[in-house]
Write a protein that holds these residues in place. Structure first.
Motif, PDB file in Angstrom:
ATOM      1  N   UNK A   1      42.550  31.532  32.955  1.00  0.00           N
ATOM      2  CA  UNK A   1      42.577  32.876  33.437  1.00  0.00           C
ATOM      3  C   UNK A   1      43.795  32.875  34.737  1.00  0.00           C
TER       4      UNK A   1
ATOM      5  N   UNK B   1      47.036  35.629  34.815  1.00  0.00           N
ATOM      6  CA  UNK B   1      47.311  36.696  35.734  1.00  0.00           C
ATOM      7  C   UNK B   1      47.852  36.510  36.998  1.00  0.00           C
TER       8      UNK B   1
ATOM      9  N   UNK C   1      43.464  40.406  44.884  1.00  0.00           N
ATOM     10  CA  UNK C   1      43.463  40.186  43.373  1.00  0.00           C
ATOM     11  C   UNK C   1      43.387  38.579  43.064  1.00  0.00           C
TER      12      UNK C   1
ATOM     13  N   UNK D   1      42.028  36.267  45.080  1.00  0.00           N
ATOM     14  CA  UNK D   1      40.973  35.840  45.636  1.00  0.00           C
ATOM     15  C   UNK D   1      39.801  36.090  44.243  1.00  0.00           C
ATOM     16  N   UNK D   2      40.036  37.514  43.627  1.00  0.00           N
ATOM     17  CA  UNK D   2      39.164  37.813  42.471  1.00  0.00           C
ATOM     18  C   UNK D   2      39.502  36.704  41.364  1.00  0.00           C
ATOM     19  N   UNK D   3      40.877  36.424  41.129  1.00  0.00           N
ATOM     20  CA  UNK D   3      40.915  35.511  40.125  1.00  0.00           C
ATOM     21  C   UNK D   3      40.635  34.209  40.255  1.00  0.00           C
TER      22      UNK D   3
ATOM     23  N   UNK E   1      37.829  33.519  41.912  1.00  0.00           N
ATOM     24  CA  UNK E   1      36.354  33.538  41.659  1.00  0.00           C
ATOM     25  C   UNK E   1      36.009  33.715  40.157  1.00  0.00           C
TER      26      UNK E   1
ATOM     27  N   UNK F   1      40.513  41.973  33.685  1.00  0.00           N
ATOM     28  CA  UNK F   1      40.741  41.693  34.818  1.00  0.00           C
ATOM     29  C   UNK F   1      41.032  42.568  36.028  1.00  0.00           C
TER      30      UNK F   1
ATOM     31  N   UNK G   1      38.563  44.430  43.270  1.00  0.00           N
ATOM     32  CA  UNK G   1      39.050  43.311  44.264  1.00  0.00           C
ATOM     33  C   UNK G   1      37.639  43.064  45.064  1.00  0.00           C
TER      34      UNK G   1
END
Lengths: 289, 289
Positions: A156, A160, A169, A171-173, A175, B232, B237
């Motif tokens: 992932x 991304x 974003x 940080x989201x990736x 997680x 994604x 976020x």
């Protein structure tokens, strides 16, 4: 095991680490694998550690101990590269002290580190330090490092994250990447330490310890799985074409079942390989089954 | 390296293998890692191999050689479990012949196999055979085996495949799993051998060698990446809350930055840990930043 990931993008740095440690599945405990060296207004350095816990803690202890005035520390070095050298030197000192004894017990000298941060007047930088004490720096084409159980969570990130991805974003990736790893490897576990460093802040502004009760991580965990299954369902299944009914094209000549004929294994030689279907090539106009 | 995966569901079996072999990145070649033992109307057995190519080929040679009338072969054994024992016996014979010599060259005895198929009158079955010649069988709760570079492609299988998944959807899942692996590990490469076995067919009905020109695999490769990035992007976020502005709740007390204070490292002790933001807990009604 452990999973730590750090990413460097234009807007700053993201660090994420789990806290599970184990010596066999019947000996599971928790330890923090993130350490922050912060002097507000001057520097923020974040160190992530993976490997043998006694070794990584020994390195941390060396880096945290009082030093004579003239000795470099992570709080007074002028550059991030010098900081990475300090971490490498500490790894080598622990190696000198421990490696031979560990070898007598057949324990590998196994530890690795990610060091990232910013020192006033310079850009953010990110390094990975190996157990030999040498290190490499991240770049625009490879803006992240992982240590520990890295494989489940890698695809992932590769898909991304680019240097221009917004910080939250990223940080989201991190997680989502952690969520895939938690799902597949029991030796990686909650709670997580997440530190999001905004470039030029020169202090910790965004930090969270994420446990089972964290609603944002719960949402990621639930939503990501659901949406993955949804898009998987939306991709059409393969369809099959019978090569007996269509002219063979050049490419299809390689499409031979790798049969072990077994003609020598049986009384009756098998000369009639039965027909089979190959994966449909949509552009060829072949009939579908 | 290699990536092979086989899955057993109610409708049948799916086998997928890559073809890349390498002895270092400057010595890359191709070899088929799938072998099919087929006696139409009586049995279809599919063997996938990973590990040292000379070892897996030695095992294959033993399994393919003529045998005396009274000796069991993959073409005459009565059950799939007996077939798995035969493969294990072949692995052990190669071990007896080669392991000591390989050890002199510091080469591991590294090989593993997946064997699946159906013999007339019995159900489909799926086994994984280790380099020690012992083996395990798949079950309803764990309906698949992987050998070689298994980690990148595992999360998607864990999320979508159950015993009731339709056969062609399982084939699609195997290809998505392979796509993630190809992307992350250079030592896994096209073309692929895909065999989809329909339960009770007792012959090969669906087989395809998939190379760069295969439009279905191209579509999976392109679409899966695009859709992953899309979902994604659709997940919100994280947002950050300032703990200085909200009452601390019990859970948040663990949310402390793991600072190395450095008070002993500097002339001036740092007593003022600066405030930072924690990950927003949406239900708490905290103000957002």
């Amino acid at each position: 095991m452990t999973y730590c990931v750090a990413m460097r993008v234009d807007e700053g740095l993201v660090f994420l680490s789990d806290t599970r440690t184990n010596a066999g599945v019947d000996h599971v405990s928790a330890a923090r694998k993130m350490a922050v060296f912060e002097q507000p207004g001057d520097r923020v350095l974040v160190l992530l550690a993976a490997g043998n816990l006694a070794l990584t803690q020994a390195v941390m202890q060396l880096l945290s101990e009082p030093a004579p005035e003239d000795k470099p520390t992570l709080y007074n070095v002028a550059t991030m590269a010098e900081a990475a050298r300090l971490v490498g030197d500490a790894v080598r000192e622990v190696h000198r002290r421990d490696a031979a004894t560990l070898a007598e017990f057949s324990v590998d000298f196994n530890c690795s580190f990610i060091l990232g941060g910013q020192i006033r007047g310079a850009n953010t930088r990110l390094f990975m330090i190996y157990s030999a004490g040498n290190f490499v720096e991240s770049s625009q084409v490879s803006p992240y490092f992982q240590i520990g159980e890295s494989k489940y969570g890698k695809p992932i990130i590769d898909r991304v994250v680019t240097p221009s991805t917004p910080l939250d974003e990223v940080a989201k990736c991190a997680l989502v990447s952690m969520d895939s790893t938690l799902r597949s490897n029991l030796s990686v576990g909650l709670p997580l330490d997440l530190l999001v460093y905004e470039k030029d802040a020169l202090q910790v502004t965004r930090f969270s310890t994420i446990d089972n009760d964290n609603h944002y991580f719960q949402m990621i965990h639930r939503t990501w799985g659901e949406r993955l299954r949804q898009i998987f369902g939306e991709i059409p299944n393969p369809t099959w074409a019978d090569p007996a009914n269509v002219p063979l094209r050049a490419r299809e000549t390689v499409s031979n079942v790798p049969r072990v004929t077994g003609s020598e294994l049986r009384a009756e030689p098998d000369t009639s390989a039965p027909p089979f279907q190959t994966l449909m090539q949509p552009e060829s106009g072949q009939s579908q089954h």
